[in-house]
Design a protein around this motif. Structure first.
Motif, PDB file in Angstrom:
ATOM      1  N   SER A   1     -42.512  73.699  46.459  1.00  0.00           N
ATOM      2  CA  SER A   1     -43.964  73.512  46.417  1.00  0.00           C
ATOM      3  C   SER A   1     -44.449  72.951  47.755  1.00  0.00           C
ATOM      4  O   SER A   1     -43.731  72.236  48.432  1.00  0.00           O
ATOM      5  CB  SER A   1     -44.364  72.578  45.279  1.00  0.00           C
ATOM      6  N   ARG A   2     -45.656  73.280  48.115  1.00  0.00           N
ATOM      7  CA  ARG A   2     -46.245  72.843  49.384  1.00  0.00           C
ATOM      8  C   ARG A   2     -47.493  72.022  49.099  1.00  0.00           C
ATOM      9  O   ARG A   2     -48.237  72.311  48.175  1.00  0.00           O
ATOM     10  CB  ARG A   2     -46.643  74.046  50.236  1.00  0.00           C
ATOM     11  N   THR A   3     -47.728  71.029  49.944  1.00  0.00           N
ATOM     12  CA  THR A   3     -48.952  70.248  49.823  1.00  0.00           C
ATOM     13  C   THR A   3     -50.087  71.000  50.511  1.00  0.00           C
ATOM     14  O   THR A   3     -49.854  71.917  51.304  1.00  0.00           O
ATOM     15  CB  THR A   3     -48.788  68.855  50.463  1.00  0.00           C
ATOM     16  N   THR A   4     -51.313  70.583  50.239  1.00  0.00           N
ATOM     17  CA  THR A   4     -52.468  71.241  50.852  1.00  0.00           C
ATOM     18  C   THR A   4     -52.462  71.059  52.367  1.00  0.00           C
ATOM     19  O   THR A   4     -52.727  71.998  53.116  1.00  0.00           O
ATOM     20  CB  THR A   4     -53.769  70.671  50.259  1.00  0.00           C
ATOM     21  N   GLY A   5     -52.158  69.860  52.827  1.00  0.00           N
ATOM     22  CA  GLY A   5     -52.096  69.610  54.269  1.00  0.00           C
ATOM     23  C   GLY A   5     -51.052  70.459  54.957  1.00  0.00           C
ATOM     24  O   GLY A   5     -51.252  70.951  56.070  1.00  0.00           O
ATOM     25  N   GLU A   6     -49.942  70.654  54.276  1.00  0.00           N
ATOM     26  CA  GLU A   6     -48.876  71.481  54.830  1.00  0.00           C
ATOM     27  C   GLU A   6     -49.318  72.936  54.971  1.00  0.00           C
ATOM     28  O   GLU A   6     -49.069  73.576  55.993  1.00  0.00           O
ATOM     29  CB  GLU A   6     -47.659  71.377  53.903  1.00  0.00           C
ATOM     30  N   MET A   7     -49.980  73.445  53.959  1.00  0.00           N
ATOM     31  CA  MET A   7     -50.454  74.831  54.001  1.00  0.00           C
ATOM     32  C   MET A   7     -51.509  75.033  55.088  1.00  0.00           C
ATOM     33  O   MET A   7     -51.487  76.031  55.805  1.00  0.00           O
ATOM     34  CB  MET A   7     -51.021  75.237  52.636  1.00  0.00           C
ATOM     35  N   ILE A   8     -52.426  74.074  55.215  1.00  0.00           N
ATOM     36  CA  ILE A   8     -53.468  74.180  56.249  1.00  0.00           C
ATOM     37  C   ILE A   8     -52.843  74.121  57.635  1.00  0.00           C
ATOM     38  O   ILE A   8     -53.189  74.896  58.524  1.00  0.00           O
ATOM     39  CB  ILE A   8     -54.532  73.087  56.056  1.00  0.00           C
TER      40      ILE A   8
END
Length: 101
Positions: free
Chosen positions: A48-55
Motif C-alpha cells: 500500500s502507498r500513502t497519498t504523499g508517496e503517490m504524489i
C-alpha cells in the motif's frame, strides 16, 4: 543544463545528450530515494502507498518525462528530424529501432 527544461533551447551534440540522459536517470533515482525516506510509512501494509508517496512519485515521473522530452526534441532537431519522431517511441519494438537507426 537549460536543454533539460526548454525543448527549443538550442543545439546539443550526442555526448551532451547522453550526459543529460544520465542526469535524468540520477534525478529519477534521487527522487525515488527521497520519496522513500520522506513519505514511506513503515507501519502500512505491504504494497500500500500513502497519498504523499503517490504524489511525490507522480511529480518525479512527470518531471523525468518532461526532461527526456525536452532533450530528445533538441537532439532530433539537431539531426534534421521533426519532433514528431519522438512519438515513434510509443510504437512497440519498431519505435526503438527507428530511434537507434
Amino acid at each position: 543544463m537549460m536543454s533539460l527544461f526548454d525543448p527549443f533551447h538550442g543545439r546539443i551534440n550526442r555526448l551532451q545528450w547522453w550526459l543529460l540522459q544520465f542526469a535524468i536517470f540520477g534525478i529519477a533515482i534521487g527522487g525515488m530515494i527521497t520519496t522513500i525516506f520522506l513519505f514511506a510509512d513503515k507501519n502500512s501494509p505491504e504494497g500500500s502507498r500513502t497519498t504523499g508517496e503517490m504524489i511525490s512519485l507522480g511529480f518525479v515521473f512527470c518531471l523525468m518525462i518532461y526532461m527526456n522530452f525536452s532533450t530528445c526534441l533538441n537532439r532530433l532537431r539537431d539531426t534534421g528530424r521533426s519532433g514528431f519522431w519522438y512519438l515513434t517511441f510509443l510504437l512497440p519494438t519498431a519505435g526503438t529501432g527507428l530511434m537507434v537507426y
